[in-house]
Design an enzyme around this catalytic site. Structure first.
Site, PDB file in Angstrom:
ATOM      1  N   LYS A 282      73.397  22.365   2.956  1.00 42.03           N
ATOM      2  CA  LYS A 282      72.075  22.806   3.442  1.00 42.03           C
ATOM      3  C   LYS A 282      70.932  22.262   2.585  1.00 42.03           C
ATOM      4  O   LYS A 282      69.838  22.015   3.116  1.00 42.03           O
ATOM      5  CB  LYS A 282      71.996  24.333   3.516  1.00 42.03           C
ATOM      6  CG  LYS A 282      73.140  25.006   4.287  1.00 42.03           C
ATOM      7  CD  LYS A 282      73.376  24.469   5.677  1.00 42.03           C
ATOM      8  CE  LYS A 282      74.728  24.906   6.208  1.00 42.03           C
ATOM      9  NZ  LYS A 282      75.252  24.113   7.319  1.00 42.03           N
TER      10      LYS A 282
ATOM     11  N   LYS B 290      61.595  32.025   1.939  1.00 45.77           N
ATOM     12  CA  LYS B 290      60.900  33.229   2.392  1.00 45.77           C
ATOM     13  C   LYS B 290      61.781  33.845   3.480  1.00 45.77           C
ATOM     14  O   LYS B 290      62.304  33.123   4.338  1.00 45.77           O
ATOM     15  CB  LYS B 290      59.535  32.826   2.971  1.00 45.77           C
ATOM     16  CG  LYS B 290      58.816  33.935   3.681  1.00 45.77           C
ATOM     17  CD  LYS B 290      57.695  34.473   2.821  1.00 45.77           C
ATOM     18  CE  LYS B 290      57.102  35.733   3.433  1.00 45.77           C
ATOM     19  NZ  LYS B 290      56.898  36.779   2.417  1.00 45.77           N
ATOM     20  N   PHE B 291      61.996  35.177   3.424  1.00 50.70           N
ATOM     21  CA  PHE B 291      62.804  35.836   4.459  1.00 50.70           C
ATOM     22  C   PHE B 291      61.916  36.166   5.652  1.00 50.70           C
ATOM     23  O   PHE B 291      60.943  36.909   5.519  1.00 50.70           O
ATOM     24  CB  PHE B 291      63.446  37.111   3.899  1.00 50.70           C
ATOM     25  CG  PHE B 291      64.261  37.865   4.917  1.00 50.70           C
ATOM     26  CD1 PHE B 291      65.425  37.319   5.437  1.00 50.70           C
ATOM     27  CD2 PHE B 291      63.866  39.133   5.352  1.00 50.70           C
ATOM     28  CE1 PHE B 291      66.180  38.005   6.383  1.00 50.70           C
ATOM     29  CE2 PHE B 291      64.621  39.830   6.297  1.00 50.70           C
ATOM     30  CZ  PHE B 291      65.786  39.261   6.802  1.00 50.70           C
TER      31      PHE B 291
ATOM     32  N   HIS C 106      66.200  33.455  17.239  1.00 48.08           N
ATOM     33  CA  HIS C 106      67.059  32.306  16.959  1.00 48.08           C
ATOM     34  C   HIS C 106      67.008  31.402  18.188  1.00 48.08           C
ATOM     35  O   HIS C 106      67.519  31.760  19.250  1.00 48.08           O
ATOM     36  CB  HIS C 106      68.491  32.769  16.682  1.00 48.08           C
ATOM     37  CG  HIS C 106      69.443  31.638  16.453  1.00 48.08           C
ATOM     38  ND1 HIS C 106      70.802  31.817  16.360  1.00 48.08           N
ATOM     39  CD2 HIS C 106      69.229  30.324  16.290  1.00 48.08           C
ATOM     40  CE1 HIS C 106      71.385  30.648  16.159  1.00 48.08           C
ATOM     41  NE2 HIS C 106      70.453  29.722  16.124  1.00 48.08           N
TER      42      HIS C 106
ATOM     43  N   ARG D 142      78.609  19.878  16.241  1.00 44.74           N
ATOM     44  CA  ARG D 142      79.744  20.091  17.144  1.00 44.74           C
ATOM     45  C   ARG D 142      79.224  20.518  18.514  1.00 44.74           C
ATOM     46  O   ARG D 142      78.038  20.842  18.658  1.00 44.74           O
ATOM     47  CB  ARG D 142      80.606  21.232  16.591  1.00 44.74           C
ATOM     48  CG  ARG D 142      79.793  22.521  16.453  1.00 44.74           C
ATOM     49  CD  ARG D 142      80.633  23.757  16.226  1.00 44.74           C
ATOM     50  NE  ARG D 142      79.841  24.978  16.352  1.00 44.74           N
ATOM     51  CZ  ARG D 142      79.198  25.582  15.364  1.00 44.74           C
ATOM     52  NH1 ARG D 142      79.241  25.090  14.143  1.00 44.74           N
ATOM     53  NH2 ARG D 142      78.493  26.682  15.589  1.00 44.74           N
TER      54      ARG D 142
HETATM   55  C1  MV4 Z   1      67.268  33.355   7.692  1.00 44.57           C
HETATM   56  C2  MV4 Z   1      66.797  34.594   8.200  1.00 44.57           C
HETATM   57  C3  MV4 Z   1      65.522  34.976   7.848  1.00 44.57           C
HETATM   58  N1  MV4 Z   1      64.766  34.191   7.047  1.00 44.57           N
HETATM   59  N2  MV4 Z   1      66.476  32.622   6.889  1.00 44.57           N
HETATM   60  C4  MV4 Z   1      71.711  33.732   9.422  1.00 44.57           C
HETATM   61  C5  MV4 Z   1      72.611  32.665   9.905  1.00 44.57           C
HETATM   62  C6  MV4 Z   1      72.136  31.398   9.346  1.00 44.57           C
HETATM   63  N3  MV4 Z   1      72.164  30.395  10.362  1.00 44.57           N
HETATM   64  C7  MV4 Z   1      70.737  31.670   8.864  1.00 44.57           C
HETATM   65  N4  MV4 Z   1      70.515  33.068   9.031  1.00 44.57           N
HETATM   66  C8  MV4 Z   1      69.313  33.629   8.767  1.00 44.57           C
HETATM   67  N5  MV4 Z   1      68.480  32.893   7.985  1.00 44.57           N
HETATM   68  C9  MV4 Z   1      65.264  33.046   6.582  1.00 44.57           C
HETATM   69  N6  MV4 Z   1      64.492  32.304   5.759  1.00 44.57           N
HETATM   70  C10 MV4 Z   1      67.634  35.332   9.011  1.00 44.57           C
HETATM   71  C11 MV4 Z   1      68.899  34.857   9.295  1.00 44.57           C
HETATM   72  C12 MV4 Z   1      69.703  35.674  10.156  1.00 44.57           C
HETATM   73  C13 MV4 Z   1      70.017  35.246  11.443  1.00 44.57           C
HETATM   74  C14 MV4 Z   1      69.609  34.018  11.948  1.00 44.57           C
HETATM   75  C15 MV4 Z   1      69.941  33.615  13.228  1.00 44.57           C
HETATM   76  C16 MV4 Z   1      70.683  34.464  14.035  1.00 44.57           C
HETATM   77  C17 MV4 Z   1      71.103  35.668  13.571  1.00 44.57           C
HETATM   78  C18 MV4 Z   1      70.787  36.075  12.270  1.00 44.57           C
HETATM   79  C19 MV4 Z   1      71.208  37.310  11.821  1.00 44.57           C
HETATM   80  C20 MV4 Z   1      70.905  37.716  10.563  1.00 44.57           C
HETATM   81  C21 MV4 Z   1      70.159  36.891   9.720  1.00 44.57           C
END
Ligand code: MV4
Length: 450
Positions: free
Chosen positions: A116, A201-202, A208, A292
């Protein structure tokens, strides 16, 4: 074109690939574990070779056994499906070194996107928007503290070798940063053999949204629009749709262009997916690329008319894409419901024998599954036993069609999540398209309280 394809997978995706091969006049070879002697893919392929005992490390992940099967069957290409070995660059390299065509991207693309930190560096250079955070790896607690303060809490610490939700820690204030950094680093070293972590940053209420891309070996890359994948639980998607009900035309054009730029940055070949998080204000950021074919590919096939598995096979054989971006038109709306053999609200797996199976049908209903009446679902693998996909002119009609398809579905003998889909499809927030990645888990918490 290819003459014989070995399908290194099981379940509905193996069946999907075998069917595509049959339509193209390509012979198919199934590989199966001892638990899958009576599986649909084993029966449907032109040839079938047992590759080992039920546990996947000894069968569907057993590279020497799969390569032996390829050799004795005189296979000229291998399709990995999804899961198992699909994103294993070492496997792709072994396949190619044996003179067999790998149906997928180059090992170099797979390695860049699998790491990543490397992926984000490549995306930065390509001008693809990134979540604010560290510029590359974070090597110490002190550095973590500085980066997190700069980004502003909450932040998320992620393992570079993780992905799909594995190896992440959310931190709400500075008091939690050192333990999160240390835990993430230690867990990453143990789980992936790589302790590299980075910080973002969260984003608190994102959707998604992912972009489907397709590239050939002549440098052509197109997108096939976006999919809405926010309806998930524990990083397992439950229902997906295309297009996203949240994305307007202007945003669509931007996010799809970002998807193409991402794919171009790694000279992508084959079918791939760029995952983005989208904020309520419609700003979006790259998070990772899946190198994929994905479970939810049928919704894209239905709104574009492009057979993605057929094109995976064609581009692997060296054919150029027969269409340009302008040729790809979006039509109507598609929804996919994943059917899992599990308790609909507790999510405990329910393997067992299917006493009766009746699939829905009728206008604009597609069923991709690998089950039949009398089939015994083995306990060793994923609980997803099939998918129902519907299409209609608009989202509302598509939901109505899915409701009637779910009502027609009959599976007796094992418990499935059919009732979860019935309830979700009737939910007003779902019907309004008002949800984010937390919606399903919040809603289930409410349901389970009553
Ligand atoms: C994040 C996020 C919030 N902020 N990154 C979870 C799976 C991976 N593909 C990345 N993920 C996340 N990354 C930032 N900066 C929240 C998630 C996340 C999430 C993302 C997509 C679909 C479902 C999720 C469930 C929990 C957390």
């Amino acid at each position: 074109m290819l003459h014989k394809v070995l399908v290194a997978n099981r379940g509905e995706i193996a069946v999907r690939i075998i069917r595509a091969c049959r339509e193209l006049g390509i012979r198919s070879v199934a590989v199966y574990s001892e638990a899958d002697r009576d599986a649909m893919h084993t029966r449907l392929a032109d040839e079938a070779i047992c590759i080992g005992p039920a546990p996947s490390p000894q069968s569907y992940l057993n590279i020497p056994a799969i390569m032996s099967a390829a050799e004795i069957s005189d296979t000229d290409a291998i399709h990995p499906g999804f899961g198992f070995l699909a994103e294993n660059a070492d496997f792709a390299e072994i396949v190619m070194a044996s003179g067999i065509t790998w149906i997928g991207p180059t090992p170099a693309s797979m390695r860049t996107m699998g790491d990543k930190v490397k992926a984000k560096q490549a995306m930065k250079e390509a001008g693809v928007p990134l979540v604010p955070g560290s510029d590359g790896a974070v090597r110490s607690v002190d550095e973590a503290r500085i980066v997190a303060r700069e980004a502003g809490y909450p932040v998320i610490v992620k393992a570079s070798a993780g992905g799909g939700g594995r190896g992440m820690k959310v931190v709400h204030s500075e008091s939690g940063i050192s333990s999160a950094f240390n835990m993430c680093q230690t867990e990453a070293a143990a789980a992936f053999g790589d302790d590299t972590v980075f910080i973002e940053k969260f984003l608190e209420l994102p959707r998604h949204i992912e972009v489907q891309v397709l590239g050939d070996k002549h440098g052509n890359i197109v997108h096939l629009f976006e999919r809405e994948c926010s309806l998930q639980r524990n990083n397992q998607k439950i229902l997906e749709e295309a297009p996203s009900p949240f994305v307007d035309e202007e945003t669509r054009q931007k996010i799809c262009a970002a998807g193409v730029a991402a794919a171009k940055a790694v000279d992508y070949v084959g079918a791939g997916t760029i995952e983005f998080l989208m904020n309520p204000d419609k700003s979006f950021y790259f998070i990772e690329m899946n190198t994929r074919i994905q479970v939810e590919h049928p919704v894209t096939e239905w709104i574009t008319g492009v057979d993605l598995i057929e094109w995976q096979l064609r581009v692997a054989a060296g054919e150029a894409l027969a269409f340009t971006q302008q040729d790809i038109k979006r039509k109507g709306h598609a929804i996919e419901c994943r059917i899992n053999a599990e308790h609909p609200f507790k999510f405990t797996p329910c393997p067992g024998t299917i006493e009766l199976y009746h699939a829905p049908g009728g206008r604009s209903v597609r069923v991709d599954s690998a089950i039949y009446t009398g089939y015994t679902i083995p306990p060793h693998y994923d609980s997803m036993i099939g998918k129902i996909i519907t299409h209609a002119r608009d989202r509302q009609k598509c939901i109505r069609r899915m409701q009637r398809a779910i009502d027609e579905l009959a599976i007796l003998g094992v418990t499935t999540n059919q009732e979860l889909h019935r309830r979700l499809l009737a939910n007003p927030a779902f019907q309004q398209g008002e949800f984010n990645i937390h919606f399903l888990e919040n809603w289930l918490r409410q349901l389970n309280r009553h």
